[in-house]
Design an enzyme around this catalytic site. Structure first.
Site, PDB file in Angstrom:
ATOM      1  N   ASP A   6       0.816  -1.219   0.000  1.00 29.00           N
ATOM      2  CA  ASP A   6       0.000   0.000   0.000  1.00 29.00           C
ATOM      3  C   ASP A   6       0.851   1.270   0.000  1.00 29.00           C
ATOM      4  OD1 ASP A   6      -2.408  -1.233   0.027  1.00 29.00           O
ATOM      5  OD2 ASP A   6      -2.795  -0.966   2.161  1.00 29.00           O
ATOM      6  N   LYS A  55      -3.492   2.902  -2.698  1.00 26.30           N
ATOM      7  CA  LYS A  55      -4.737   3.652  -2.895  1.00 26.30           C
ATOM      8  C   LYS A  55      -4.659   4.860  -1.998  1.00 26.30           C
ATOM      9  CE  LYS A  55      -7.065  -0.125  -2.246  1.00 26.30           C
ATOM     10  NZ  LYS A  55      -7.989  -0.964  -1.655  1.00 26.30           N
ATOM     11  N   MET A  86      -9.531   7.920   8.489  1.00 26.13           N
ATOM     12  CA  MET A  86      -9.904   8.617   7.255  1.00 26.13           C
ATOM     13  C   MET A  86     -10.891   9.758   7.543  1.00 26.13           C
ATOM     14  SD  MET A  86     -10.274   5.129   5.090  1.00 26.13           S
ATOM     15  CE  MET A  86     -10.862   4.241   6.523  1.00 26.13           C
TER      16      MET A  86
HETATM   17  C1  LIG Z   1      -7.317   2.681   4.844  1.00 25.85           C
HETATM   18  S1  LIG Z   1      -7.085   3.135   6.510  1.00 25.85           S
HETATM   19  C2  LIG Z   1      -5.981   1.905   7.026  1.00 25.85           C
HETATM   20  C3  LIG Z   1      -5.886   1.752   8.518  1.00 25.85           C
HETATM   21  C4  LIG Z   1      -4.837   0.745   8.920  1.00 25.85           C
HETATM   22  N1  LIG Z   1      -5.186  -0.576   8.490  1.00 25.85           N
HETATM   23  C5  LIG Z   1      -4.579   0.756  10.438  1.00 25.85           C
HETATM   24  O1  LIG Z   1      -4.844  -0.243  11.094  1.00 25.85           O
HETATM   25  O2  LIG Z   1      -4.094   1.779  10.938  1.00 25.85           O
HETATM   26  C6  LIG Z   1      -6.061   4.544   6.292  1.00 25.85           C
HETATM   27  C7  LIG Z   1      -6.231   5.519   7.417  1.00 25.85           C
HETATM   28  O3  LIG Z   1      -5.468   5.101   8.547  1.00 25.85           O
HETATM   29  C8  LIG Z   1      -4.994   6.231   9.238  1.00 25.85           C
HETATM   30  N2  LIG Z   1      -3.527   6.209   9.240  1.00 25.85           N
HETATM   31  C9  LIG Z   1      -2.737   5.243   8.754  1.00 25.85           C
HETATM   32  N3  LIG Z   1      -1.427   5.529   9.013  1.00 25.85           N
HETATM   33  C10 LIG Z   1      -1.418   6.709   9.679  1.00 25.85           C
HETATM   34  C11 LIG Z   1      -0.411   7.528  10.231  1.00 25.85           C
HETATM   35  N4  LIG Z   1       0.879   7.190  10.176  1.00 25.85           N
HETATM   36  N5  LIG Z   1      -0.772   8.677  10.847  1.00 25.85           N
HETATM   37  C12 LIG Z   1      -2.064   9.041  10.950  1.00 25.85           C
HETATM   38  N6  LIG Z   1      -3.066   8.312  10.448  1.00 25.85           N
HETATM   39  C13 LIG Z   1      -2.757   7.149   9.823  1.00 25.85           C
HETATM   40  C14 LIG Z   1      -5.538   7.450   8.530  1.00 25.85           C
HETATM   41  O4  LIG Z   1      -6.763   7.789   9.124  1.00 25.85           O
HETATM   42  C15 LIG Z   1      -5.728   6.915   7.141  1.00 25.85           C
HETATM   43  O5  LIG Z   1      -6.664   7.688   6.419  1.00 25.85           O
END
Ligand SMILES: C[S@@+](CC[C@H](N)C(=O)[O-])C[C@H]1O[C@@H](n2cnc3c(N)ncnc32)[C@H](O)[C@@H]1O
Length: 252
Positions: free
Chosen positions: A48, A70, A185
């Site tokens: 990803d 994505k 998100m």
């Molecule tokens: C498609 S979701 C995936 C979540 C992921 N599977 C998890 O467990 O954290 C993507 C969202 O995760 C959050 N996210 C992922 N990495 C992040 C980071 N390093 N800092 C802040 N938000 C993060 C944000 O809200 C982002 O829009």
């Protein structure tokens, strides 16, 4: 679909397999030992956009690495194409890793990928990762639960498949001031979310924070209240991944 332990899966070694791995949410040290072990022996890695190059540094140098990132609702590899690629490589007998940010079972379309594997009779293994909510709390030093003031922890997506505020959320539960609510998100709908939560009774002065690029050198934190945070996030022009946490535990 076969969800099993490593030994059972190894016995089945003539067939390829698919392994969903959580990469943690940025800092490569959040990767589990299990994730590193599997990455070192993968044949193909589909990764990803939120997976860092440091994490990719653990991948078997002979493996094929394919970006299927994505980003929000922008240009992206379609989920059906990702599913097809995973299945195609596994049917060729390859060990296919689907490498995702955070935990692979939280807001990551894992259900569709597992379903595609099941239809093709391909075994699946899952390697947990540190989800963003956990990493944010640890990095900023606050608990996600509290025995007096945060008896429920709830993870919610900020948008539906069209990028709008999801319908059918349990707004009463989300507006509970004795809960910790984490919005994944949140960027597109934070203002609407804030308004709706207050309409359902969440006090305007409820402590809330937003973190961009948690655990990375570019990390940025904004604190405020449920009433003030949307404007502050907009003013800060946060371009990276953002997570919002609502509740008294965020009074840091
Ligand atoms: C498609 S979701 C995936 C979540 C992921 N599977 C998890 O467990 O954290 C993507 C969202 O995760 C959050 N996210 C992922 N990495 C992040 C980071 N390093 N800092 C802040 N938000 C993060 C944000 O809200 C982002 O829009």
């Amino acid at each position: 679909m076969f969800v099993g332990n490593k030994d059972e899966l190894e016995m089945n070694n003539k067939m390829g397999k698919i392994i969903l791995i959580g990469a943690g949410c940025g800092d490569p040290e959040l990767l589990t030992l299990k994730a590193v072990r599997v990455l070192k022996t993968a044949d193909v890695v589909l990764y990803d956009a939120l997976v860092s190059k440091e994490v990719l540094g653990f991948v078997n140098p002979q493996a094929e690495q394919i970006s299927v990132g994505k980003k929000g609702h922008g240009e992206s590899c379609r989920q059906v194409d990702i599913n097809s690629m995973m299945v195609k490589f596994a049917l060729e007998g390859k060990k296919v890793v689907r490498l995702k940010g955070g935990d692979p079972l939280i807001f990551s379309r894992a259900a569709e990928e597992m379903e595609a594997a099941k239809e093709a009779n391909i075994p699946v293994e899952i390697v947990s990762g540190i989800t963003t909510a956990q990493a944010v709390a640890a990095t900023l030093g606050f608990p996600l639960t509290h025995r007096e003031s945060a008896r429920r922890l709830q993870f919610v997506t900020g948008h539906d498949h069209k990028g709008s505020l999801p319908e059918g959320l349990d707004w009463q539960a989300l507006a509970d001031k004795n809960a910790t609510t984490v919005i994944y998100m949140p960027k597109k709908t934070l203002a609407a979310m804030s308004k709706r939560l207050q309409e359902f009774g969440l006090p305007a002065d409820t402590h809330t924070l937003a973190v961009m690029d948690a655990t990375m050198p570019t990390q940025k934190i904004i604190t405020g209240t449920i009433a003030t945070l949307p404007q502050s996030v907009e003013n800060a022009n946060m371009e990276g991944a953002v997570l919002v946490v609502i509740g008294s535990v965020t009074n840091i």
